[in-house]
Design an enzyme around this catalytic site. Structure first.
Site: not given
Ligand code: GLC
Length: 563
Positions: A223, A278
């Protein structure tokens, strides 16, 4: 993994089952709270996913990507994680997770989980400890705390905005009850950013990656992979001095933005790569990095995460010229770097493509204007949107690289634009009034049956309201129905499995500019008519088409495969 492999159609099955499975995979994103509910609380859960493994198998996908399922207050749909090594009790337990993993494995489906390293939730043990500890303590150093400006520290350390609107700094109350320091949150205030300069933070994420890898997870979706490293040297630039970012793109081509896409972030992923390696086969990763195309390759390098999302098609109009140039550019990049391309039209952050393509001139800002106008279904040409979405998806499945699908798109599901404010959940709706309606409309729970309180999603009402018209899109209505979107996806994915190769495509000329036609070295051809009139098809056998042919011609908004 470090070199680009060349594969023919005969050994694709080996690619899909061996260490390189991820290079050409069809990956299905599950937003767990909205997929299937097994215990009647209106919230999707892990056992609900396990129960639907036969459905996933029948779809013919290679892998599932699971959005966050960790304990969370759901301030940002689970992207506010309380504990990275556990399952939200409302969604199940680690034992349920293991059962799901085993069921997926038995069905030959790999599992990718979402890792959220830029921020935790404000309920994470470490953040609670930071709040209870004094300024300058080791506990505070795991996050980004700063003194405020102004006589009494009453002003934020800088005037930066959070991605969801409103200030990016929040003031805390010190343990003694006095107003205190501020912490940085690039997203919601319930999502404090970690300090990645802190070795404990780095160690803890390595532990998390091993924890899930040991449990049989095959890969990770990272993310906001481009946000982890920040330049917070003081004085911080004011937002007026911050470089202007492109639409949907964070950061700059030279990596000099204070918090997006800084070069040092790759040191982190080099460490992660060692952990991935790993394992046998090595664990895989895909970066969510909304960065300039020229910077994407760094995230996708074999020494780093191996793959990065390319959101170019998702941001494009349904237009032959745009598609042609995006595909050409991305395949050239793949050839140059050896990292396979990724393709995606829909995910949990954007308006579903079946709706986007049905909006007049794309509805403004990729549908945002339509949402701000009330998101009325009557403003959407559902038929055109769906035809185009089917054509686009069939084209995507014929491209070299990985195809990422979002739950519900295989049903041709439309965005729910008119969710009442009182039912909305997304922080971007609350933090950005009048500017952002939020992303709830693509997160409404799936319809499994044509009737019932929650269309088979749950025995209770769904946590986001499902409109009446969801019935038409239900799995039950489409399963075994010739011509349904579900059957189109199943057949396309089945054919893709036997046809997909690592080899690139060659564009073929068509007399009409609004037609895109390409061929793969094994003779697999894809033709898409982006225009308004039916066009002639090249010679060969049509094995699948996204809409029925008309008098042997390829109609408007349609893709066909020919072998
Ligand atoms: C990314 C995710 C989104 C979230 C953001 C903060 O863009 O896809 O859904 O709100 O990160 O974590």
């Amino acid at each position: 993994m470090s070199t680009k492999t060349s594969t023919t159609h005969n050994d694709i099955n080996e690619v899909l089952s061996g260490a390189n499975w991820w290079r050409q995979a069809a990956v299905y994103q599950i937003y767990p709270r909205s997929f299937s509910d097994s215990n009647g609380d209106g919230l999707g859960d892990i056992a609900g996913i396990t129960a639907k493994v036969p459905y996933l198998k029948s779809l013919g996908i290679d892998a599932v990507w699971l959005s966050p399922f960790y304990p969370s207050a759901l301030a940002d749909g689970g992207y506010d994680v309380d504990d990275y090594r556990d399952v939200d009790p409302r969604l199940g337990s680690l034992a349920d997770f293991d059962k799901m993993t085993a069921a997926l494995r038995a069905a030959g489906i790999k599992l990718i989980v979402d890792i959220v390293p830029n921020h935790s939730s404000d309920r994470h043990e470490w953040f609670k400890e930071a709040l209870a500890s004094p300024k300058g303590s080791a506990a505070r150093d795991r996050y980004i705390f700063r003194d405020g400006l102004g006589e009494n520290g009453e002003l934020p350390p800088s005037d930066w905005d959070s991605k969801f609107g409103g200030p990016a700094w929040e003031r805390i109350t010190e343990p003694d009850g006095t107003p205190g320091q501020w912490y940085l949150h690039l997203f919601a205030k319930e999502q404090p950013d970690f300090n990645w300069g802190n070795p404990e933070v780095r160690e803890d994420f390595l532990k998390t990656l091993r924890f899930w890898s040991d449990r049989g997870v095959d890969g990770f979706r990272i993310d906001v992979a481009h946000a982890l490293i920040k330049d917070l040297s003081e004085p911080m630039p004011s937002k007026a001095e911050l470089p202007v970012e492109g639409t949907g793109i964070d950061g700059l081509v030279d990596g000099s933005h204070p918090f997006w896409d800084r070069d040092d972030v790759h040191e982190i992923y080099a460490e992660w790569r060692k952990v991935f390696n790993e394992y046998a086969p090595p664990r895989t990763a895909v970066a969510e990095a909304w960065v300039h195309a020229v910077r994407r390759g760094r995230y996708a390098s074999p020494e780093g995460l191996g793959q990065a999302f390319n959101f170019d098609l998702l941001q494009a109009d349904f237009d032959a010229g745009q598609f042609h140039s995006i595909i050409t550019k991305n395949l050239a990049e793949a050839a140059a770097t050896g990292a396979p391309s990724t393709w995606v039209f829909s995910n949990h952050d954007v308006i579903r493509h079946a709706t986007r393509y049905g909006l007049p001139s794309d509805g403004g800002r990729h549908g945002q204007e339509w949402l701000l106008d009330g998101g009325s279904p009557s403003a959407v040409d559902v038929e055109v949107g769906l035809r185009r979405a089917r054509a686009a998806s069939l084209l995507m499945f014929a491209l070299p690289g990985s195809a990422y699908l979002y739950q519900g798109e295989e049903l041709g599901l439309q965005e729910v634009g008119d969710i009442p404010a009182s039912d909305r959940q997304d922080p971007s709706f609350f933090r950005n009034p009048g500017v952002d309606i939020g992303r709830d409309g693509c997160r409404v729970p799936l319809p499994w049956t044509t009737e019932g309180l929650a269309f088979g999603f749950s025995d209770a009402a769904a946590h986001l309201p499902q409109p009446e018209w969801f019935s038409r899109y239900a799995v039950e209505a489409q399963d075994g129905t010739p011509g349904s979107t579900l059957e189109l996806y199943r057949e396309a994915l089945r054919l893709r499995r036997s046809l997909q190769t690592e080899e690139q495509l060659k564009w073929l000329n068509h007399t009409d500019d609004s037609v895109l036609h390409f061929i793969r070295p094994n003779g697999w051809q894809s033709v898409t008519n982006f225009g308004t009139e039916p066009v002639d098809l090249p010679a060969g056998t049509v094995v699948i088409s996204s809409s029925p042919l008309t008098d042997g011609k390829l109609p408007a908004d349609t893709t066909a495969w020919i072998i």
